[in-house]
Design an enzyme around this catalytic site. Structure first.
Site, PDB file in Angstrom:
ATOM      1  N   GLU A 118       4.329  -4.040   7.317  1.00  0.00           N
ATOM      2  CA  GLU A 118       4.791  -3.463   6.043  1.00  0.00           C
ATOM      3  C   GLU A 118       3.604  -3.546   5.099  1.00  0.00           C
ATOM      4  O   GLU A 118       3.233  -4.636   4.650  1.00  0.00           O
ATOM      5  CB  GLU A 118       6.011  -4.238   5.535  1.00  0.00           C
ATOM      6  CG  GLU A 118       7.172  -4.107   6.523  1.00  0.00           C
ATOM      7  CD  GLU A 118       8.456  -4.824   6.092  1.00  0.00           C
ATOM      8  OE1 GLU A 118       8.378  -5.824   5.367  1.00  0.00           O
ATOM      9  OE2 GLU A 118       9.529  -4.375   6.502  1.00  0.00           O
ATOM     10  N   ASN A 138       3.447 -11.408  -3.553  1.00  0.00           N
ATOM     11  CA  ASN A 138       4.144 -10.740  -4.668  1.00  0.00           C
ATOM     12  C   ASN A 138       5.632 -11.087  -4.748  1.00  0.00           C
ATOM     13  O   ASN A 138       6.185 -11.245  -5.835  1.00  0.00           O
ATOM     14  CB  ASN A 138       3.909  -9.235  -4.640  1.00  0.00           C
ATOM     15  CG  ASN A 138       4.409  -8.577  -3.388  1.00  0.00           C
ATOM     16  OD1 ASN A 138       4.400  -9.180  -2.318  1.00  0.00           O
ATOM     17  ND2 ASN A 138       4.868  -7.356  -3.493  1.00  0.00           N
ATOM     18  N   GLU A 167      11.807  -2.349   9.654  1.00  0.00           N
ATOM     19  CA  GLU A 167      12.642  -3.546   9.707  1.00  0.00           C
ATOM     20  C   GLU A 167      13.903  -3.250   8.910  1.00  0.00           C
ATOM     21  O   GLU A 167      14.051  -2.187   8.326  1.00  0.00           O
ATOM     22  CB  GLU A 167      11.865  -4.761   9.180  1.00  0.00           C
ATOM     23  CG  GLU A 167      10.677  -5.103  10.087  1.00  0.00           C
ATOM     24  CD  GLU A 167      10.040  -6.462   9.840  1.00  0.00           C
ATOM     25  OE1 GLU A 167      10.734  -7.396   9.409  1.00  0.00           O
ATOM     26  OE2 GLU A 167       8.833  -6.596  10.101  1.00  0.00           O
ATOM     27  N   CYS A 207       5.332  -3.534  -3.684  1.00  0.00           N
ATOM     28  CA  CYS A 207       4.767  -2.457  -2.865  1.00  0.00           C
ATOM     29  C   CYS A 207       5.445  -1.123  -3.161  1.00  0.00           C
ATOM     30  O   CYS A 207       4.875  -0.066  -2.923  1.00  0.00           O
ATOM     31  CB  CYS A 207       4.924  -2.809  -1.394  1.00  0.00           C
ATOM     32  SG  CYS A 207       6.632  -3.199  -0.966  1.00  0.00           S
TER      33      CYS A 207
HETATM   34  P1  NAD Z   1      -3.250  -9.371   1.826  1.00  0.00           P
HETATM   35  O1  NAD Z   1      -3.284  -8.395   2.931  1.00  0.00           O
HETATM   36  O2  NAD Z   1      -4.520  -9.693   1.120  1.00  0.00           O
HETATM   37  O3  NAD Z   1      -2.682 -10.777   2.331  1.00  0.00           O
HETATM   38  C1  NAD Z   1      -1.424 -10.881   2.958  1.00  0.00           C
HETATM   39  C2  NAD Z   1      -1.430 -12.077   3.886  1.00  0.00           C
HETATM   40  O4  NAD Z   1      -2.344 -11.828   4.954  1.00  0.00           O
HETATM   41  C3  NAD Z   1      -1.877 -13.388   3.244  1.00  0.00           C
HETATM   42  O5  NAD Z   1      -1.090 -14.425   3.747  1.00  0.00           O
HETATM   43  C4  NAD Z   1      -3.322 -13.511   3.703  1.00  0.00           C
HETATM   44  O6  NAD Z   1      -3.798 -14.828   3.732  1.00  0.00           O
HETATM   45  C5  NAD Z   1      -3.225 -12.926   5.095  1.00  0.00           C
HETATM   46  N1  NAD Z   1      -4.484 -12.400   5.645  1.00  0.00           N
HETATM   47  C6  NAD Z   1      -5.504 -11.818   4.981  1.00  0.00           C
HETATM   48  N2  NAD Z   1      -6.460 -11.429   5.854  1.00  0.00           N
HETATM   49  C7  NAD Z   1      -6.034 -11.768   7.090  1.00  0.00           C
HETATM   50  C8  NAD Z   1      -6.575 -11.647   8.398  1.00  0.00           C
HETATM   51  N3  NAD Z   1      -7.768 -11.063   8.621  1.00  0.00           N
HETATM   52  N4  NAD Z   1      -5.858 -12.119   9.449  1.00  0.00           N
HETATM   53  C9  NAD Z   1      -4.644 -12.695   9.256  1.00  0.00           C
HETATM   54  N5  NAD Z   1      -4.098 -12.852   8.031  1.00  0.00           N
HETATM   55  C10 NAD Z   1      -4.774 -12.394   6.964  1.00  0.00           C
HETATM   56  O7  NAD Z   1      -2.137  -8.850   0.812  1.00  0.00           O
HETATM   57  P2  NAD Z   1      -1.734  -9.473  -0.588  1.00  0.00           P
HETATM   58  O8  NAD Z   1      -2.837  -9.220  -1.560  1.00  0.00           O
HETATM   59  O9  NAD Z   1      -1.255 -10.854  -0.376  1.00  0.00           O
HETATM   60  O10 NAD Z   1      -0.452  -8.578  -0.967  1.00  0.00           O
HETATM   61  C11 NAD Z   1      -0.522  -7.369  -1.631  1.00  0.00           C
HETATM   62  C12 NAD Z   1      -0.416  -6.210  -0.654  1.00  0.00           C
HETATM   63  O11 NAD Z   1       0.785  -6.316   0.086  1.00  0.00           O
HETATM   64  C13 NAD Z   1      -0.342  -4.862  -1.349  1.00  0.00           C
HETATM   65  O12 NAD Z   1      -1.138  -3.941  -0.646  1.00  0.00           O
HETATM   66  C14 NAD Z   1       1.134  -4.472  -1.216  1.00  0.00           C
HETATM   67  O13 NAD Z   1       1.399  -3.094  -1.276  1.00  0.00           O
HETATM   68  C15 NAD Z   1       1.460  -5.054   0.116  1.00  0.00           C
HETATM   69  N6  NAD Z   1       2.908  -5.256   0.253  1.00  0.00           N
HETATM   70  C16 NAD Z   1       3.612  -4.432   1.085  1.00  0.00           C
HETATM   71  C17 NAD Z   1       4.990  -4.570   1.200  1.00  0.00           C
HETATM   72  C18 NAD Z   1       5.805  -3.676   2.105  1.00  0.00           C
HETATM   73  O14 NAD Z   1       6.963  -4.012   2.355  1.00  0.00           O
HETATM   74  N7  NAD Z   1       5.281  -2.574   2.582  1.00  0.00           N
HETATM   75  C19 NAD Z   1       5.642  -5.561   0.475  1.00  0.00           C
HETATM   76  C20 NAD Z   1       4.883  -6.381  -0.371  1.00  0.00           C
HETATM   77  C21 NAD Z   1       3.512  -6.231  -0.468  1.00  0.00           C
END
Ligand code: NAD
Length: 484
Positions: free
Chosen positions: A252, A153, A465, A286
């Site tokens: 996060e 995102n 963080e 997020c």
């Molecule tokens: P996601 O969890 O699907 O993927 C994030 C990353 O994790 C990607 O690089 C993906 O390839 C990797 N990944 C997926 N499964 C994995 C596994 N089993 N082992 C290791 N790596 C793995 O998230 P997304 O769809 O890319 O992002 C959206 C989500 O991120 C939303 O839930 C959003 O709220 C959250 N987000 C949180 C913050 C925060 O600061 N709290 C900031 C931005 C986004």
């Protein structure tokens, strides 16, 4: 066709498999991305470990900080290149990428470069049982090799939010950017080279999660820590993967953030602030507010005003300066968001505006746009009020008392962020302190000071963080006790 490669030990490397990088604004394939296999992840981890024994492990804090400033300089010098790569990968409006994502990436390096130079030693003079003294002081050491896994995102912003403090503390990193947005992490590799960051300190492995680069990295026995931003359930999977090697994690995760709007607020400011909080980056932040609670006296007027704001958003081409609502990241994510639009109807919502897909009669019809959407009338127990949707959508509900608003806002398993809109400062403090979240804004949203703690409670994360909290996570403290 452009190829986005892995970056291991200072060299770009291709591999056996590739996957497509798609532009979300028109669905075209803009590049092929090399997927790292287990042996390439292993190579990247090995290169990172090796770099810690070389020049990177020997240079002092001042020199490390100077090189991180140089990384920021290169990002600024190649600003347009980073902006274009981010816009093409995410479909986000160019105005957003050039005002938020890329400037913040450079700032992340500058802030942590400066901060690490100022972080002092903790020390205590201790009385011993025999009446003599001992001196305790703690030194910071790098954790070692840090695995950095990030979402799509705010790709460069969130990646550098972790890479900058990790490098400032003297670690080496292996980053696994989202499969949806591989470009800017790879461009950053070139910036690292130009800035004189030694080979092996910054490595990029591309791929997916399970059975791919993400999982290979989390399970790798020679990775010392994992810092992850993404969905809560991915966080849970990573926790299971790191358990056998007991790696420290910083998570996060997702949110289902609430906003509370009191009748005594500055109405215009609240409407404008909430319009950003709901629709910025097409709701794919997020911190976005998906639950808006409005005091009953102004409920009808507020719903109407936010509807007007939604109607004024321009779903244009990402490179059009007037565009302020881009597409969603992928066809798959659009399916998810549209399934919630459908579910909201089934759960009895009143559709105030939106709820569907816009049509353009040009190539954007092959992209992943959805309409900005507002619902009212759902029960607090509805899935659309409980689950993170991550799109340009909110549900607005009325409340009658401060107590009721606080209870509804806190009735969630997430705990990332909240915003409160009121003209009564005492109430602002009082309500803010009752929010079970990591960050609460009063009369603003997404205003960030990078020295402050950032993270979430409950399903929204583990740890904090930002500022000293980042330095604490990315370093190991060794307390030394000397009998005097
Ligand atoms: P996601 O969890 O699907 O993927 C994030 C990353 O994790 C990607 O690089 C993906 O390839 C990797 N990944 C997926 N499964 C994995 C596994 N089993 N082992 C290791 N790596 C793995 O998230 P997304 O769809 O890319 O992002 C959206 C989500 O991120 C939303 O839930 C959003 O709220 C959250 N987000 C949180 C913050 C925060 O600061 N709290 C900031 C931005 C986004």
């Amino acid at each position: 066709m452009k190829i986005v490669q892995n970056y291991i030990d200072g060299r770009f490397a291709s591999g056996k498999c590739e996957f497509a990088d798609v532009n979300p604004s028109d669905g075209t394939v803009i590049a092929q991305v090399t997927e790292a296999d287990a042996s390439q992840v292993d190579e990247a981890v090995g290169a990172a470990r090796c770099s810690l024994r070389g020049e990177w492990g020997r240079i002092g804090v001042r020199e490390r900080a100077a090189r991180l400033h140089r990384v920021a300089d290169v990002i600024e010098k190649r600003f347009d290149c980073f902006v274009q790569a981010e816009v093409a990968d995410t479909g986000k409006p160019i105005s957003l990428a050039s005002k938020l994502d890329v400037p913040r990436a450079a700032t992340n390096f500058r802030v942590f470069a400066d901060l690490v130079k100022m972080s002092g030693l903790e020390s205590f003079q201790t009385e011993t049982p025999d009446g003599t003294n001992a001196l305790n002081y703690a030194v910071r050491k790098p954790l070692g090799v840090v695995g950095v896994i990030t979402p799509w995102n705010l790709p460069l912003l969130l990646l550098t939010w972790k890479v900058a403090p990790a490098l400032a503390c003297g670690n080496a990193v292996v980053v696994k950017p989202s499969e949806e947005t591989p470009a800017t992490a790879t461009l950053l590799a070139e910036a690292m080279q130009d800035a004189g960051i030694p080979n092996g300190v910054y490595n990029v492995v591309h791929g997916f999660g399970p059975g791919s680069a993400g999982e290979f990295l989390t399970q790798h026995p020679d990775v010392d820590a994992i810092t992850f931003t993404g969905e809560s359930r991915t966080g849970a999977a990573i926790m299971r993967a790191v358990a056998p090697t007991v790696k420290p994690v910083s998570f996060e995760l997702g949110g289902k953030n609430a906003a509370i709007v009191f009748a005594d607020c500055n109405f215009e400011e609240a409407v404008s602030g909430l319009s950003d909080a709901v629709f910025l980056n097409t709701g794919q932040v997020c911190l976005c507010a998906e639950r808006v609670y409005v005091e009953r006296q102004i409920f009808v007027a507020f719903v109407e005003a936010l509807k007007q704001k939604a109607g004024s958003l321009h779903s244009g081409w990402p490179n059009d300066e007037q565009t302020n609502l881009g597409p969603l990241i992928s066809a798959q994510h659009r399916e998810k968001v549209l399934s919630y639009y459908q579910l909201a109807r089934e759960e009895g919502a009143t559709v105030v505006t939106g709820g569907g897909v816009p049509t353009f009669s040009d190539d954007r019809d092959h992209g992943f746009y959805v309409q900005p959407t507002i619902y009212t009338g759902l029960a607090e127990s509805a899935r659309c009020v409980k689950e993170e949707i991550f799109g340009p959508v909110c549900h607005i509900a009325p409340f009658d008392s401060e107590e009721e608003a606080v209870a509804m806002a806190n009735d969630t398993k997430y705990g990332l962020a909240a915003s409160i809109w009121t003209g009564n400062l005492k109430r602002g403090h009082r309500v803010a302190q009752q929010m079970n979240v990591g960050i609460t804004w009063v009369n603003c949203w997404f205003l960030r000071d990078l020295r402050t703690p950032f993270g979430g409670a409950g399903l929204s994360g583990i740890g904090r963080e930002g500022g000293i909290h980042s330095l604490n996570f990315y370093s190991e403290l060794n307390n030394i006790c000397i009998r005097l």
